[in-house]
Design a protein around this motif. Structure first.
Motif, mmCIF file in Angstrom:
data_model
loop_
_atom_site.group_PDB
_atom_site.id
_atom_site.type_symbol
_atom_site.label_atom_id
_atom_site.label_comp_id
_atom_site.label_asym_id
_atom_site.label_seq_id
_atom_site.Cartn_x
_atom_site.Cartn_y
_atom_site.Cartn_z
ATOM 1 N N UNK A 19 0.813 -1.203 0.000
ATOM 2 C CA UNK A 19 0.000 0.000 0.000
ATOM 3 C C UNK A 19 0.850 1.257 0.000
ATOM 4 N N UNK A 20 0.216 2.414 -0.062
ATOM 5 C CA UNK A 20 0.950 3.678 -0.127
ATOM 6 C C UNK A 20 1.651 3.998 1.184
ATOM 7 N N UNK A 21 2.614 4.897 1.121
ATOM 8 C CA UNK A 21 3.270 5.404 2.328
ATOM 9 C C UNK A 21 3.690 6.843 2.078
ATOM 10 N N UNK A 22 3.657 7.637 3.135
ATOM 11 C CA UNK A 22 4.009 9.041 3.024
ATOM 12 C C UNK A 22 2.939 9.884 2.374
ATOM 13 N N UNK A 23 1.701 9.398 2.349
ATOM 14 C CA UNK A 23 0.622 10.105 1.664
ATOM 15 C C UNK A 23 -0.383 10.696 2.655
ATOM 16 N N UNK A 24 -1.206 11.594 2.138
ATOM 17 C CA UNK A 24 -2.264 12.270 2.883
ATOM 18 C C UNK A 24 -3.573 11.961 2.172
ATOM 19 N N UNK A 25 -4.518 11.347 2.896
ATOM 20 C CA UNK A 25 -5.760 10.888 2.279
ATOM 21 C C UNK A 25 -6.973 11.457 2.995
ATOM 22 N N UNK A 26 -8.017 11.756 2.224
ATOM 23 C CA UNK A 26 -9.333 11.955 2.801
ATOM 24 C C UNK A 26 -10.215 10.801 2.347
ATOM 25 N N UNK A 27 -11.496 10.887 2.594
ATOM 26 C CA UNK A 27 -12.368 9.734 2.323
ATOM 27 C C UNK A 27 -12.502 9.431 0.837
ATOM 28 N N UNK A 28 -12.096 10.367 -0.031
ATOM 29 C CA UNK A 28 -12.164 10.128 -1.472
ATOM 30 C C UNK A 28 -10.863 9.586 -2.043
ATOM 31 N N UNK A 29 -9.812 9.562 -1.236
ATOM 32 C CA UNK A 29 -8.531 9.059 -1.711
ATOM 33 C C UNK A 29 -7.382 10.011 -1.417
ATOM 34 N N UNK A 30 -6.330 9.895 -2.206
ATOM 35 C CA UNK A 30 -5.115 10.676 -1.946
ATOM 36 C C UNK A 30 -5.341 12.169 -2.218
ATOM 37 N N UNK A 31 -4.796 12.989 -1.335
ATOM 38 C CA UNK A 31 -4.759 14.437 -1.529
ATOM 39 C C UNK A 31 -3.361 14.777 -2.026
ATOM 40 N N UNK A 32 -3.262 15.342 -3.212
ATOM 41 C CA UNK A 32 -1.960 15.668 -3.770
ATOM 42 C C UNK A 32 -1.360 16.852 -3.042
ATOM 43 N N UNK A 33 -0.093 16.739 -2.662
ATOM 44 C CA UNK A 33 0.566 17.825 -1.951
ATOM 45 C C UNK A 33 0.782 19.015 -2.880
#
Length: 226
Positions: free
Chosen positions: A212-226
């Motif tokens: 799975x992913x690591x170092x990411x920021x997610x909300x309920x819809x998926x990844x939030x791009x930095x």
């Protein structure tokens, strides 16, 4: 069996996260400052653990009771008492940062020995869109109108901590979740999301496997791009 520790698990988002992870088959240890407040989480089948995230001795004692650990959910957080500039001082910043930021470090460092024995070690840090500067500066986002400095700054720090921990721990999955504007006591139940919707990202990240992913920021819809 997956063993999970959730901080601030006796109410609100922490309690709902515990419920959902128990339903997913996790053995959940529910951290809380006062064990007398743990009836709801015990009723779900969780193990209540006395845990004050601002107290190193309490953290050490809590980890001494864990037989193993696969997932750490750093959920505990405070809003603080300063909501603008006129009432802001260093003490107000320190109070919020001790619970929202220093505690993430305190818990994560204490968890590392156990997590390193896990076949699928996972850390989820509950951050907030209020710590995401792009949303703080974008009209139309829930976060745009938030004036609070300590809380926003602390959650920005949690996002940065998550990225840096992920770099340093490539063998683990370390991510941050954004609950979104959820109806809880934290905001006077003014949020437009349900408590279940507010835990979607945290639960999804707690259930990821080794690829799975690591170092990411997610909300309920998926990844939030930095």
């Amino acid at each position: 069996m997956t063993t999970t520790l959730i901080t601030g698990a006796n109410r609100s988002l922490g309690l709902e996260t515990a419920r959902r992870l128990i339903d997913a088959g996790h053995t959940v240890y529910a951290g809380m400052r006062d064990l007398a407040t743990g009836d709801d989480v015990r009723a779900l089948g969780a193990h209540a653990v006395q845990l004050d995230v601002t107290d190193q001795a309490s953290v050490d004692a809590a980890f001494a009771t864990l037989p193993a650990l696969d997932v750490l959910v750093n959920n505990a957080g405070v809003l603080g008492t300063s909501h603008g500039v006129d009432d802001l001082d260093v003490a107000a910043m320190t109070e919020v940062f001790d619970t929202n930021v220093m505690a993430v470090v305190r818990l994560t460092q204490a968890a590392l020995p156990l997590l390193r024995r896990s076949a699928n070690p996972v850390i989820v840090n509950v951050a907030s869109g209020v710590g995401f500067t792009r949303w703080l500066t974008t009209p139309g986002h829930d976060e745009f109108g938030v004036p609070s400095i300590p809380y926003a700054a602390s959650k920005a720090a949690v996002i940065a901590l998550t990225v840096q921990y992920a770099k340093n721990l490539p063998e683990m999955r370390v991510n941050a979740s954004d609950p979104g504007y959820t109806a809880t006591a934290f905001n006077g139940f003014g949020g437009h999301q349900t408590i279940t919707e507010g835990t979607d990202a945290t639960v999804a990240l707690a259930l990821i496997d080794r690829d799975g992913p690591s170092g990411e920021f997610h909300d309920r819809t998926g990844r939030i791009a930095y």
